[in-house]
Design a protein around this motif. Structure first.
Motif, mmCIF file in Angstrom:
data_model
loop_
_atom_site.group_PDB
_atom_site.id
_atom_site.type_symbol
_atom_site.label_atom_id
_atom_site.label_comp_id
_atom_site.label_asym_id
_atom_site.label_seq_id
_atom_site.Cartn_x
_atom_site.Cartn_y
_atom_site.Cartn_z
ATOM 1 N N THR A 103 0.816 -1.208 0.000
ATOM 2 C CA THR A 103 0.000 0.000 0.000
ATOM 3 C C THR A 103 0.853 1.262 0.000
ATOM 4 N N GLU A 104 1.770 1.380 0.923
ATOM 5 C CA GLU A 104 2.571 2.608 1.037
ATOM 6 C C GLU A 104 3.408 2.848 -0.223
ATOM 7 N N GLU A 105 3.989 1.804 -0.750
ATOM 8 C CA GLU A 105 4.786 1.914 -1.982
ATOM 9 C C GLU A 105 3.939 2.470 -3.126
ATOM 10 N N HIS A 106 2.732 1.955 -3.242
ATOM 11 C CA HIS A 106 1.840 2.382 -4.321
ATOM 12 C C HIS A 106 1.353 3.810 -4.088
ATOM 13 N N ARG A 107 1.047 4.146 -2.841
ATOM 14 C CA ARG A 107 0.601 5.501 -2.522
ATOM 15 C C ARG A 107 1.690 6.525 -2.795
ATOM 16 N N ASP A 108 2.940 6.153 -2.549
ATOM 17 C CA ASP A 108 4.053 7.068 -2.809
ATOM 18 C C ASP A 108 4.210 7.345 -4.297
ATOM 19 N N ARG A 109 3.883 6.358 -5.124
ATOM 20 C CA ARG A 109 4.057 6.495 -6.574
ATOM 21 C C ARG A 109 2.850 7.117 -7.249
ATOM 22 N N LEU A 110 1.655 6.717 -6.862
ATOM 23 C CA LEU A 110 0.453 7.136 -7.568
ATOM 24 C C LEU A 110 -0.342 8.169 -6.781
ATOM 25 N N ASP A 111 -0.836 9.158 -7.505
ATOM 26 C CA ASP A 111 -1.690 10.160 -6.891
ATOM 27 C C ASP A 111 -3.114 10.102 -7.408
ATOM 28 N N ALA A 112 -3.341 9.396 -8.494
ATOM 29 C CA ALA A 112 -4.692 9.258 -9.022
ATOM 30 C C ALA A 112 -4.784 7.957 -9.804
ATOM 31 N N HIS A 113 -5.994 7.446 -9.874
ATOM 32 C CA HIS A 113 -6.259 6.228 -10.621
ATOM 33 C C HIS A 113 -7.516 6.480 -11.444
ATOM 34 N N VAL A 114 -7.386 6.364 -12.755
ATOM 35 C CA VAL A 114 -8.511 6.585 -13.662
ATOM 36 C C VAL A 114 -9.097 5.220 -14.021
ATOM 37 N N PHE A 115 -10.361 5.040 -13.678
ATOM 38 C CA PHE A 115 -11.081 3.816 -14.006
ATOM 39 C C PHE A 115 -12.002 4.099 -15.187
ATOM 40 N N VAL A 116 -11.858 3.312 -16.247
ATOM 41 C CA VAL A 116 -12.669 3.487 -17.449
ATOM 42 C C VAL A 116 -13.517 2.234 -17.636
ATOM 43 N N CYS A 117 -14.826 2.420 -17.659
ATOM 44 C CA CYS A 117 -15.726 1.291 -17.842
ATOM 45 C C CYS A 117 -15.605 0.761 -19.273
ATOM 46 N N THR A 118 -15.390 -0.534 -19.384
ATOM 47 C CA THR A 118 -15.371 -1.183 -20.694
ATOM 48 C C THR A 118 -16.408 -2.310 -20.737
ATOM 49 N N ASN A 119 -17.368 -2.242 -19.823
ATOM 50 C CA ASN A 119 -18.407 -3.258 -19.738
ATOM 51 C C ASN A 119 -19.172 -3.354 -21.062
ATOM 52 N N ASP A 120 -19.334 -4.559 -21.537
ATOM 53 C CA ASP A 120 -20.077 -4.788 -22.773
ATOM 54 C C ASP A 120 -21.103 -5.873 -22.495
ATOM 55 N N ARG A 121 -22.351 -5.535 -22.669
ATOM 56 C CA ARG A 121 -23.403 -6.514 -22.394
ATOM 57 C C ARG A 121 -24.432 -6.496 -23.514
ATOM 58 N N ASP A 122 -25.046 -7.625 -23.693
ATOM 59 C CA ASP A 122 -26.137 -7.738 -24.645
ATOM 60 C C ASP A 122 -27.426 -7.334 -23.949
ATOM 61 N N GLY A 123 -28.370 -6.908 -24.710
ATOM 62 C CA GLY A 123 -29.663 -6.619 -24.125
ATOM 63 C C GLY A 123 -30.132 -5.219 -24.441
ATOM 64 N N GLU A 124 -31.145 -4.820 -23.710
ATOM 65 C CA GLU A 124 -31.795 -3.546 -24.001
ATOM 66 C C GLU A 124 -31.103 -2.346 -23.384
ATOM 67 N N TYR A 125 -30.172 -2.555 -22.472
ATOM 68 C CA TYR A 125 -29.529 -1.438 -21.787
ATOM 69 C C TYR A 125 -28.222 -1.058 -22.456
ATOM 70 N N ALA A 126 -27.902 0.231 -22.396
ATOM 71 C CA ALA A 126 -26.646 0.729 -22.967
ATOM 72 C C ALA A 126 -25.470 0.172 -22.183
ATOM 73 N N SER A 127 -24.336 0.066 -22.860
ATOM 74 C CA SER A 127 -23.111 -0.332 -22.175
ATOM 75 C C SER A 127 -21.943 0.446 -22.755
ATOM 76 N N CYS A 128 -20.985 0.728 -21.908
ATOM 77 C CA CYS A 128 -19.830 1.512 -22.328
ATOM 78 C C CYS A 128 -19.036 0.814 -23.430
ATOM 79 N N GLY A 129 -18.949 -0.509 -23.332
ATOM 80 C CA GLY A 129 -18.200 -1.260 -24.333
ATOM 81 C C GLY A 129 -18.746 -1.096 -25.735
#
Length: 110
Positions: free
Chosen positions: A5-31
């Motif tokens: 944890t500490e090693e990673h916190r020292d190196r990184l200040d932000a983490h960008v999460f990008v949804c790539t979910n892809d699903r079939d059906g009637e609902y929209a998906s980012c993928g």
């Protein structure tokens, strides 16, 4: 198991999460609306400013609960910011607003 944890916190200040979910059906998906291209645009923008993996990491993730037909969902942590309808074309504006034009505000919290 190693606690890095500490090693990673020292190196990184932000983490960008990008949804790539892809699903079939009637609902929209980012993928289905260009998620892969959006991930590439995020990484490219950060690389051009020497911020990718030095201070900001990027991860593809499953559903963030913001899927729409207008673009991809993104969350930036630990800033606790959430965006929907992000396209490759809007990535520069989003990241500039978060990190500054040259990513000079990466280590700031907003």
């Amino acid at each position: 198991m190693k606690d890095r944890t500490e090693e990673h916190r020292d190196r990184l200040d932000a983490h960008v999460f990008v949804c790539t979910n892809d699903r079939d059906g009637e609902y929209a998906s980012c993928g289905a609306v260009g998620a892969e291209e959006t991930v590439a645009a995020v990484k490219d923008w950060l690389r051009e400013r020497d911020a990718f993996w030095t201070a900001v990491s990027v991860s593809e993730t499953s559903c963030l609960g913001l899927c729409s037909e207008g673009g991809t969902a993104i969350s930036i942590q630990p800033r606790n910011t959430w965006y929907s309808d992000v396209t490759p074309e809007t990535v520069p504006e989003l990241l500039e607003s978060e990190f500054g034009p040259d990513a000079e505000r990466v280590r700031d919290e907003g």
